[in-house]
Design an enzyme around this catalytic site. Structure first.
Site, PDB file in Angstrom:
ATOM      1  N   ASN A   1       0.813  -1.218   0.000  1.00 60.97           N
ATOM      2  CA  ASN A   1       0.000   0.000   0.000  1.00 60.97           C
ATOM      3  C   ASN A   1       0.847   1.270   0.000  1.00 60.97           C
ATOM      4  OD1 ASN A   1      -1.909  -1.986   2.067  1.00 60.97           O
ATOM      5  ND2 ASN A   1      -2.763  -1.228   0.157  1.00 60.97           N
TER       6      ASN A   1
ATOM      7  N   VAL B   1       1.998   6.963   0.874  1.00 59.74           N
ATOM      8  CA  VAL B   1       1.143   5.981   1.527  1.00 59.74           C
ATOM      9  C   VAL B   1      -0.268   6.045   0.964  1.00 59.74           C
ATOM     10  CG1 VAL B   1       0.146   5.275   3.746  1.00 59.74           C
ATOM     11  CG2 VAL B   1       2.491   6.146   3.650  1.00 59.74           C
ATOM     12  N   CYS B   2      -0.827   4.880   0.682  1.00 62.19           N
ATOM     13  CA  CYS B   2      -2.211   4.753   0.224  1.00 62.19           C
ATOM     14  C   CYS B   2      -3.020   4.199   1.402  1.00 62.19           C
ATOM     15  CB  CYS B   2      -2.284   3.810  -0.976  1.00 62.19           C
ATOM     16  SG  CYS B   2      -3.948   3.527  -1.581  1.00 62.19           S
ATOM     17  N   LEU B   3      -3.747   5.083   2.084  1.00 66.98           N
ATOM     18  CA  LEU B   3      -4.516   4.724   3.269  1.00 66.98           C
ATOM     19  C   LEU B   3      -5.852   5.456   3.210  1.00 66.98           C
ATOM     20  CD1 LEU B   3      -4.617   3.390   6.123  1.00 66.98           C
ATOM     21  CD2 LEU B   3      -3.478   5.442   7.000  1.00 66.98           C
TER      22      LEU B   3
END
Length: 159
Positions: free
Chosen positions: A86, A93-95
């Site tokens: 992710n 960051v992919c959150l």
């Protein structure tokens, strides 16, 4: 939103962090060589959670705030080529709590950092940012875990 709102909120966040923050975490605004503080860039350390493959690592993360904060989420960046399904190759960051649909102005720096720590050991395969790591996570979980443990050694505990 005015410049004062973002910086005012970040000053509050800094005070709150100094009074009470999770053990092992570090979050502080950037300090220039002249000693001035840039509240818009925070250098952080996220400890790997005990009992996970991330344990033993202290992972550097930089938060980049804009003048639109807290209306807009900060960009959260690990070092380039950080190993996680992710995390984009750029380190971004992919959150969900950081994207436009998931962000809420009430989310704090503390919540962001704890959320990123949770994401490390509980990746979201439904939203991969890095296809190679995703493939490894799905097809060869043992190798994915080995790579995570290897990466933890690159970021040893703070002394």
């Amino acid at each position: 939103m005015s410049t004062g709102v973002a910086r005012g909120r970040l000053s509050e966040e800094r005070r709150a962090w100094r009074k009470n923050h999770p053990h092992g975490f570090v979050a502080k605004p950037e300090t220039a060589p002249d000693g001035s503080v840039n509240l818009m860039v925070w250098h952080c350390i996220i400890p790997g959670k005990a009992g996970t493959d991330w344990e033993g690592g202290n992972y550097p993360l930089t938060l980049y705030f804009t003048e639109d904060y807290p209306s807009k989420a900060p960009k959260c960046m690990f070092p380039k080529d950080f190993f996680h399904l992710n995390v984009y190759g750029s380190g971004m960051v992919c959150l969900s709590i950081l994207n436009e649909d998931g962000w809420r102005p009430s989310i704090t720096v503390r919540q962001i950092l704890v959320g990123v720590q949770d994401l490390l050991h509980q990746p979201n395969p439904a939203s991969p940012a890095n296809y190679d790591e995703y493939e490894l996570f799905v097809k060869d979980p043992a190798e994915y875990q080995r790579r995570v443990r290897q990466q933890a050694k690159q970021y040893p505990p703070l002394v």
